[in-house]
Design a protein around this motif. Structure first.
Motif, PDB file in Angstrom:
ATOM      1  N   GLY A 102       0.788  -1.229   0.000  1.00 32.21           N
ATOM      2  CA  GLY A 102       0.000   0.000   0.000  1.00 32.21           C
ATOM      3  C   GLY A 102       0.820   1.279   0.000  1.00 32.21           C
ATOM      4  O   GLY A 102       0.257   2.363  -0.039  1.00 32.21           O
ATOM      5  N   VAL A 103       2.151   1.187   0.062  1.00 29.74           N
ATOM      6  CA  VAL A 103       3.003   2.376   0.039  1.00 29.74           C
ATOM      7  C   VAL A 103       3.794   2.365  -1.267  1.00 29.74           C
ATOM      8  O   VAL A 103       4.379   1.351  -1.640  1.00 29.74           O
ATOM      9  CB  VAL A 103       3.973   2.395   1.247  1.00 29.74           C
ATOM     10  N   THR A 104       3.781   3.482  -1.974  1.00 33.21           N
ATOM     11  CA  THR A 104       4.410   3.534  -3.295  1.00 33.21           C
ATOM     12  C   THR A 104       5.799   4.162  -3.244  1.00 33.21           C
ATOM     13  O   THR A 104       6.176   4.784  -2.250  1.00 33.21           O
ATOM     14  CB  THR A 104       3.533   4.336  -4.275  1.00 33.21           C
ATOM     15  N   PHE A 105       6.523   3.987  -4.343  1.00 34.87           N
ATOM     16  CA  PHE A 105       7.812   4.654  -4.520  1.00 34.87           C
ATOM     17  C   PHE A 105       7.972   5.022  -5.991  1.00 34.87           C
ATOM     18  O   PHE A 105       7.329   4.444  -6.860  1.00 34.87           O
ATOM     19  CB  PHE A 105       8.980   3.785  -4.028  1.00 34.87           C
ATOM     20  N   CYS A 106       8.841   5.972  -6.242  1.00 33.90           N
ATOM     21  CA  CYS A 106       9.125   6.413  -7.601  1.00 33.90           C
ATOM     22  C   CYS A 106      10.214   5.522  -8.196  1.00 33.90           C
ATOM     23  O   CYS A 106      11.191   5.214  -7.514  1.00 33.90           O
ATOM     24  CB  CYS A 106       9.593   7.861  -7.575  1.00 33.90           C
ATOM     25  N   PRO A 107      10.069   5.095  -9.435  1.00 33.53           N
ATOM     26  CA  PRO A 107      11.100   4.271 -10.066  1.00 33.53           C
ATOM     27  C   PRO A 107      12.480   4.932 -10.067  1.00 33.53           C
ATOM     28  O   PRO A 107      13.499   4.244 -10.059  1.00 33.53           O
ATOM     29  CB  PRO A 107      10.602   4.071 -11.488  1.00 33.53           C
ATOM     30  N   SER A 108      12.524   6.252 -10.040  1.00 30.78           N
ATOM     31  CA  SER A 108      13.825   6.929 -10.033  1.00 30.78           C
ATOM     32  C   SER A 108      14.616   6.599  -8.771  1.00 30.78           C
ATOM     33  O   SER A 108      15.846   6.642  -8.779  1.00 30.78           O
ATOM     34  CB  SER A 108      13.662   8.441 -10.179  1.00 30.78           C
ATOM     35  N   PRO A 138       4.138   0.774 -17.008  1.00 31.90           N
ATOM     36  CA  PRO A 138       5.388   1.540 -16.952  1.00 31.90           C
ATOM     37  C   PRO A 138       5.967   1.951 -18.310  1.00 31.90           C
ATOM     38  O   PRO A 138       6.621   2.979 -18.404  1.00 31.90           O
ATOM     39  CB  PRO A 138       6.365   0.595 -16.242  1.00 31.90           C
ATOM     40  N   LEU A 139       5.712   1.188 -19.356  1.00 34.92           N
ATOM     41  CA  LEU A 139       6.271   1.539 -20.659  1.00 34.92           C
ATOM     42  C   LEU A 139       5.342   2.405 -21.501  1.00 34.92           C
ATOM     43  O   LEU A 139       5.775   3.058 -22.436  1.00 34.92           O
ATOM     44  CB  LEU A 139       6.639   0.269 -21.443  1.00 34.92           C
ATOM     45  N   ARG A 140       4.064   2.411 -21.171  1.00 35.18           N
ATOM     46  CA  ARG A 140       3.108   3.214 -21.949  1.00 35.18           C
ATOM     47  C   ARG A 140       2.819   4.571 -21.313  1.00 35.18           C
ATOM     48  O   ARG A 140       2.430   5.497 -22.009  1.00 35.18           O
ATOM     49  CB  ARG A 140       1.808   2.439 -22.118  1.00 35.18           C
ATOM     50  N   ALA A 141       2.999   4.657 -20.006  1.00 34.62           N
ATOM     51  CA  ALA A 141       2.709   5.903 -19.294  1.00 34.62           C
ATOM     52  C   ALA A 141       3.749   6.961 -19.637  1.00 34.62           C
ATOM     53  O   ALA A 141       4.939   6.668 -19.729  1.00 34.62           O
ATOM     54  CB  ALA A 141       2.700   5.646 -17.794  1.00 34.62           C
ATOM     55  N   ARG A 142       3.297   8.176 -19.834  1.00 34.76           N
ATOM     56  CA  ARG A 142       4.178   9.313 -20.053  1.00 34.76           C
ATOM     57  C   ARG A 142       4.160  10.135 -18.779  1.00 34.76           C
ATOM     58  O   ARG A 142       3.102  10.421 -18.235  1.00 34.76           O
ATOM     59  CB  ARG A 142       3.700  10.165 -21.229  1.00 34.76           C
ATOM     60  N   GLY A 143       5.315  10.502 -18.303  1.00 34.06           N
ATOM     61  CA  GLY A 143       5.396  11.288 -17.081  1.00 34.06           C
ATOM     62  C   GLY A 143       5.596  10.412 -15.863  1.00 34.06           C
ATOM     63  O   GLY A 143       5.860   9.210 -15.978  1.00 34.06           O
ATOM     64  N   PRO A 144       5.458  11.004 -14.674  1.00 35.13           N
ATOM     65  CA  PRO A 144       5.751  10.295 -13.428  1.00 35.13           C
ATOM     66  C   PRO A 144       4.784   9.123 -13.174  1.00 35.13           C
ATOM     67  O   PRO A 144       3.585   9.231 -13.436  1.00 35.13           O
ATOM     68  CB  PRO A 144       5.590  11.346 -12.337  1.00 35.13           C
ATOM     69  N   ILE A 145       5.355   8.059 -12.669  1.00 38.72           N
ATOM     70  CA  ILE A 145       4.566   6.898 -12.238  1.00 38.72           C
ATOM     71  C   ILE A 145       4.993   6.528 -10.831  1.00 38.72           C
ATOM     72  O   ILE A 145       6.034   6.979 -10.346  1.00 38.72           O
ATOM     73  CB  ILE A 145       4.734   5.678 -13.179  1.00 38.72           C
ATOM     74  N   ARG A 146       4.192   5.698 -10.193  1.00 40.76           N
ATOM     75  CA  ARG A 146       4.514   5.172  -8.867  1.00 40.76           C
ATOM     76  C   ARG A 146       4.409   3.664  -8.932  1.00 40.76           C
ATOM     77  O   ARG A 146       3.605   3.110  -9.668  1.00 40.76           O
ATOM     78  CB  ARG A 146       3.547   5.714  -7.805  1.00 40.76           C
ATOM     79  N   LEU A 147       5.230   3.014  -8.153  1.00 44.26           N
ATOM     80  CA  LEU A 147       5.202   1.549  -8.072  1.00 44.26           C
ATOM     81  C   LEU A 147       4.868   1.144  -6.646  1.00 44.26           C
ATOM     82  O   LEU A 147       5.158   1.855  -5.714  1.00 44.26           O
ATOM     83  CB  LEU A 147       6.552   0.961  -8.488  1.00 44.26           C
TER      84      LEU A 147
END
Length: 91
Positions: free
Chosen positions: A35-41, A82-91
């Motif tokens: 339930g807690v996300t992180f940025c791929p960066s 992750p490959l289709r989204a443009r801009g920031p994503i969260r995992l």
């Protein structure tokens, strides 16, 4: 004058970096908990000081983990790929 032949990176090293990317992503997810996300960066920064150059690799590894059901990807709170989204994503 000698002609230098470029050395190609073996496929095994690509697999190794891909495995490392997967490992770092899964470790980040486990450390955060359900339930807690992180940025791929964040994962890319763990792999290299020049982390931006690793983002394509991180997104590809993220996509594989999403497709395997091991991670969830969101963008603005909605499911994303992750490959289709443009801009920031969260995992």
């Amino acid at each position: 004058m000698s002609s230098k032949v470029p050395i190609e990176t073996p496929r095994a090293s690509h697999a190794l970096t891909s495995d490392l990317a997967r490992k770092v992503l899964l470790e980040n997810a486990a450390r955060r908990g359900r339930g807690v996300t992180f940025c791929p960066s964040e994962a890319a920064r763990q792999l290299a000081p020049n982390w931006r150059s690793r983002m394509a690799e991180i997104r590809a590894a993220s996509a594989a983990l999403v497709e395997e059901g091991l991670l969830v990807c969101t963008q603005r709170g909605k499911p994303a790929h992750p490959l289709r989204a443009r801009g920031p994503i969260r995992l």
